[in-house]
Design an enzyme around this catalytic site. Structure first.
Site, PDB file in Angstrom:
ATOM      1  N   HIS A 153      -9.031  -3.092   3.806  1.00 50.21           N
ATOM      2  CA  HIS A 153      -9.976  -3.379   4.887  1.00 50.21           C
ATOM      3  C   HIS A 153     -11.064  -4.302   4.355  1.00 50.21           C
ATOM      4  O   HIS A 153     -11.735  -3.978   3.375  1.00 50.21           O
ATOM      5  CB  HIS A 153     -10.595  -2.078   5.405  1.00 50.21           C
ATOM      6  CG  HIS A 153     -11.657  -2.307   6.443  1.00 50.21           C
ATOM      7  ND1 HIS A 153     -11.384  -2.863   7.671  1.00 50.21           N
ATOM      8  CD2 HIS A 153     -12.991  -2.079   6.418  1.00 50.21           C
ATOM      9  CE1 HIS A 153     -12.506  -2.945   8.371  1.00 50.21           C
ATOM     10  NE2 HIS A 153     -13.493  -2.488   7.631  1.00 50.21           N
ATOM     11  N   LYS A 174     -19.156  -7.555   7.894  1.00 49.84           N
ATOM     12  CA  LYS A 174     -18.267  -8.409   7.082  1.00 49.84           C
ATOM     13  C   LYS A 174     -17.716  -9.565   7.915  1.00 49.84           C
ATOM     14  O   LYS A 174     -17.678 -10.710   7.452  1.00 49.84           O
ATOM     15  CB  LYS A 174     -17.120  -7.567   6.503  1.00 49.84           C
ATOM     16  CG  LYS A 174     -17.563  -6.512   5.516  1.00 49.84           C
ATOM     17  CD  LYS A 174     -16.391  -5.766   4.918  1.00 49.84           C
ATOM     18  CE  LYS A 174     -15.676  -4.903   5.940  1.00 49.84           C
ATOM     19  NZ  LYS A 174     -16.514  -3.811   6.460  1.00 49.84           N
ATOM     20  N   ASP A 192     -10.440  -8.314   8.648  1.00 49.01           N
ATOM     21  CA  ASP A 192     -10.168  -6.916   8.969  1.00 49.01           C
ATOM     22  C   ASP A 192      -9.061  -6.328   8.098  1.00 49.01           C
ATOM     23  O   ASP A 192      -9.260  -5.341   7.406  1.00 49.01           O
ATOM     24  CB  ASP A 192      -9.827  -6.743  10.452  1.00 49.01           C
ATOM     25  CG  ASP A 192      -9.892  -5.273  10.860  1.00 49.01           C
ATOM     26  OD1 ASP A 192     -10.794  -4.558  10.373  1.00 49.01           O
ATOM     27  OD2 ASP A 192      -9.026  -4.836  11.639  1.00 49.01           O
ATOM     28  N   ARG A 259     -30.527  -7.119 -11.291  1.00 48.20           N
ATOM     29  CA  ARG A 259     -31.590  -8.120 -11.147  1.00 48.20           C
ATOM     30  C   ARG A 259     -31.293  -9.406 -11.919  1.00 48.20           C
ATOM     31  O   ARG A 259     -31.642 -10.498 -11.478  1.00 48.20           O
ATOM     32  CB  ARG A 259     -32.929  -7.534 -11.638  1.00 48.20           C
ATOM     33  CG  ARG A 259     -33.395  -6.301 -10.863  1.00 48.20           C
ATOM     34  CD  ARG A 259     -33.797  -6.670  -9.449  1.00 48.20           C
ATOM     35  NE  ARG A 259     -34.916  -7.571  -9.413  1.00 48.20           N
ATOM     36  CZ  ARG A 259     -36.199  -7.189  -9.416  1.00 48.20           C
ATOM     37  NH1 ARG A 259     -36.506  -5.909  -9.460  1.00 48.20           N
ATOM     38  NH2 ARG A 259     -37.162  -8.089  -9.367  1.00 48.20           N
TER      39      ARG A 259
END
EC number: 2.7.11.-
Length: 330
Positions: A153, A174, A192, A259
């Protein structure tokens, strides 16, 4: 997120399917030499076999379940016998339930041997290619047919030439992000449902679309969008290597996100390690631009072995070392 699901493999394909499909994506054309029920014969292995020893009578280790290739050596060996000798030699082959026989280099089979194959229900084909080239092309086709594969998916997009798989929980956007990337000139592979394949022991993963969904997308609040019809042929791709996985995460103040980018993460897909980038989602964040930078960073590392975080760390270290030397001298 766990993408390392157990892959699936086809157990077999019919010889009819093999004959009808091998020429579609490979530069090989097979010519049918006899008429038998090709649906009753099945190919179960990707490897091919040249049955020289079997024709000579040694069948103890005969891998008869493989596609049998008769090239110059095998056909000349058969032609070296008289009619009775040829029949006896060929009987060693067709008494087994072989999937099919392929004659290479436009070699021919004696009519009595072709009749024996027909009586045994063995399909016989011919190709103009040499044995070496024919075996390469046929093996490549069977490699693809028996490759490890699984459906996932997510959305698969070609961004700056880099195959990016977008994953994350349902509802994070998405498809909307993929649509934004398409509008910016990148290409959609699948939305999908993404079908990923690994051929043999290769470390390369190929992503393709689901043939039913094709290049349609479902956008919440809008409905179904036909990407090819709306954006044109430039906006779609049939196949792309999976090179980076971008996992979309719900923003959480308590979570500690990367980071600097010094700690490079990876995730396994069908047993292959793929670089992983985790992106927290919150309103106002331009994810499409960030994914473009993810793709460009991948290209920099792949072609120049350049990592911005490492370059910055090295620059800071150099400045600190210079300051220490200055302090020591004073």
């Amino acid at each position: 997120m766990n993408l390392d699901q157990k892959g699936m493999k086809k157990r077999s394909i019919t010889v009819a399917y093999f004959f009808e499909n091998i020429g579609r994506n490979h530069d090989i054309k097979l010519r049918r030499l006899n008429r038998v029920d090709e649906q009753k014969r099945r190919v179960t292995e990707r490897e091919l076999h040249r049955p020289g020893l079997a024709l000579a009578g040694f069948t103890n280790l005969f891998t008869y379940r493989r596609v049998q290739i008769l090239g110059n050596t095998e056909t000349r060996f058969l032609n070296s016998f008289d009619e009775d000798g040829r029949r006896k030699a060929f009987e060693h082959l067709v008494r087994f339930k072989v999937p099919c026989i392929i004659l290479t280099s436009t070699n021919k089979l004696n009519p009595e041997l072709l009749d024996m194959a027909t009586e045994a229900g063995v399909p016989v084909y011919a190709t103009r290619h040499s044995s070496t080239k024919a075996m390469y092309l046929i093996t490549d086709f069977l490699d693809d047919q028996f490759s490890l594969h699984q459906q996932y998916h997510g959305s698969m997009v070609d961004v700056c030439g880099v195959g990016v798989l977008l994953t994350g929980k349902s509802g994070l956007g998405k498809s909307e992000i993929a649509l934004d990337l398409i509008e910016r000139g990148h290409g959609l592979v699948a939305d999908d449902v993404v079908v990923i394949r690994r051929k043999g022991e290769s470390l390369i993963l190929n992503a393709r679309r689901n043939d039913i969904i094709d290049h349609f997308m479902e956008i919440r609040g809008l409905g179904v969008v036909d990407v090819k019809a709306n954006f044109g042929i430039r906006a779609i791709r049939d196949i792309k290597d999976v090179q980076v996985v971008v996992e979309l995460l719900e923003w959480n103040r308590e979570s500690d996100y990367e980071r600097l980018g010094l700690d490079m993460k990876a995730i396994k897909i069908l047993g292959v390690d793929v670089p992983l980038v985790q992106l927290p989602i919150f309103p106002g964040k331009n994810i499409a631009v960030i994914i473009e930078v993810v793709a460009l960073n991948f290209l920099l590392k792949h072609y120049s072995n350049y990592v911005a975080a490492e370059a910055l760390t090295e620059r800071i270290r150099t400045i600190i070392d210079k300051e220490k030397m200055t302090d020591d001298e004073s």
